[in-house]
Design an enzyme around this catalytic site. Structure first.
Site, PDB file in Angstrom:
ATOM      1  N   SER A 299     -27.851 -27.182 -12.068  1.00  0.00           N
ATOM      2  CA  SER A 299     -28.194 -27.499 -13.450  1.00  0.00           C
ATOM      3  C   SER A 299     -27.994 -26.258 -14.308  1.00  0.00           C
ATOM      4  O   SER A 299     -28.304 -25.133 -13.897  1.00  0.00           O
ATOM      5  CB  SER A 299     -29.655 -27.952 -13.552  1.00  0.00           C
TER       6      SER A 299
ATOM      7  N   ASP B 247     -35.548 -33.682 -13.216  1.00  0.00           N
ATOM      8  CA  ASP B 247     -34.333 -33.005 -12.742  1.00  0.00           C
ATOM      9  C   ASP B 247     -33.884 -33.520 -11.378  1.00  0.00           C
ATOM     10  O   ASP B 247     -33.015 -32.948 -10.747  1.00  0.00           O
ATOM     11  CB  ASP B 247     -34.601 -31.490 -12.664  1.00  0.00           C
TER      12      ASP B 247
ATOM     13  N   GLN C  41     -29.178 -33.374 -19.990  1.00  0.00           N
ATOM     14  CA  GLN C  41     -28.928 -32.256 -19.087  1.00  0.00           C
ATOM     15  C   GLN C  41     -27.438 -32.005 -18.937  1.00  0.00           C
ATOM     16  O   GLN C  41     -26.629 -32.936 -18.980  1.00  0.00           O
ATOM     17  CB  GLN C  41     -29.539 -32.497 -17.710  1.00  0.00           C
TER      18      GLN C  41
END
Length: 283
Positions: A213, A195, A263
């Site tokens: 996110s 991430d 993502q």
């Protein structure tokens, strides 16, 4: 009946913790885990950290020898790195080859993240990768870049792929803390790193850029070591409705494809969001 574990105070480290410190989870009851190490951070809890800790909690509940092959998580509220996170694991199924788990991460009585994760007994079979690792110079010959959120990592990258890009979407990274020979832990550390790069960086501008996110998915194809160099390569795919979506791969130094990821993140006008007094809700 198994007695509940005796809980101990969550420690706050006086100096920067290592990634292994952050992955030190205390089992406070069956399928219930708590983070031991917390620390002050100007910004909200790093998403890769809570995802990695959730994966580790789930992995603590599966039969021995099963390793994660995929996870799918949703970031629901901003977390606070200075507060302990509680992880509750639900054992959905244990089959002959696969185990399914659901994990909920809680701070202050509110769910900040949830995850579905599946584990498998490793088995032999066809082993094919359609696309080879993209070309990149050896990490030792490249310029050092700073990863702003993950601790215990160093990174190297060539110049940004396009003029005006504020951070590379293709880079080498390596955990600087020695890791034991535990496939689950290496998958956890990979998740922690996954991430850390804004895959939408080529579209950043003065009017809009990546934000929090929203959801995150990782597919683990092969075991790779995270205390050696790995190549992260992210590709933006689309931006619409205030959200952007990208995909990525993580290869070992020798070209083995370890994992793929996808993502979605907010894509809005840039705002500096330092951590504010606890509210438990995303802005």
């Amino acid at each position: 009946m198994r007695p509940a574990a005796v809980t101990r105070p969550v420690s706050v480290t006086p100096s920067a913790p290592t990634v292994l410190d952050l992955m030190d989870l205390e089992e406070i009851d069956r399928d219930l885990f708590r983070v031991r190490v917390v620390f002050d951070d100007r910004y909200a809890l790093y998403g890769g950290q809570v995802a990695a800790q959730a994966l580790l909690a789930a992995g603590r509940t599966v039969p021995e020898g099963r390793v994660p092959h995929s996870l799918h998580g949703y970031y629901l509220r901003l977390g606070d790195a200075s507060r302990p996170t509680i992880f509750r694991v639900d054992r959905d199924r244990d089959g002959r080859s696969f185990s399914a788990r659901r994990v909920v991460a809680v701070q202050g009585g509110k769910v900040i993240f949830n995850m579905s994760v599946s584990f498998q007994v490793p088995e032999p079979g066809v082993d094919v990768t359609a696309e080879p690792m993209p070309p990149l110079a050896a990490p030792d010959t490249l310029t050092e870049v700073r990863l702003s959120r993950p601790v215990s990592f160093e990174a190297r990258a060539e110049r940004a792929p396009a003029p005006g890009v504020d951070f590379p979407t293709r880079l080498w990274a390596r955990c600087t803390t020695a890791l034991p020979d535990d496939p689950l832990l290496h998958a956890v550390i990979l998740t922690y790193l996954s991430d850390s790069v804004a895959g939408l960086a080529p579209y950043h501008s003065a009017t809009a850029r990546s934000g929090s996110s929203l959801d995150h998915a990782v597919w683990f194809h092969r075991h790779i070591r995270m205390d050696d160099w790995v190549l992260m390569d992210h590709v933006p795919r689309t931006i619409a409705g205030g959200r952007g979506w990208y995909t990525g791969t993580i290869h070992a130094r020798d070209g083995v494809l370890g994992a793929s990821l996808a993502q979605e993140a907010l894509f809005r006008p840039p705002v500096d969001h330092p951590r504010r007094p606890w509210s438990g809700d995303q802005p």
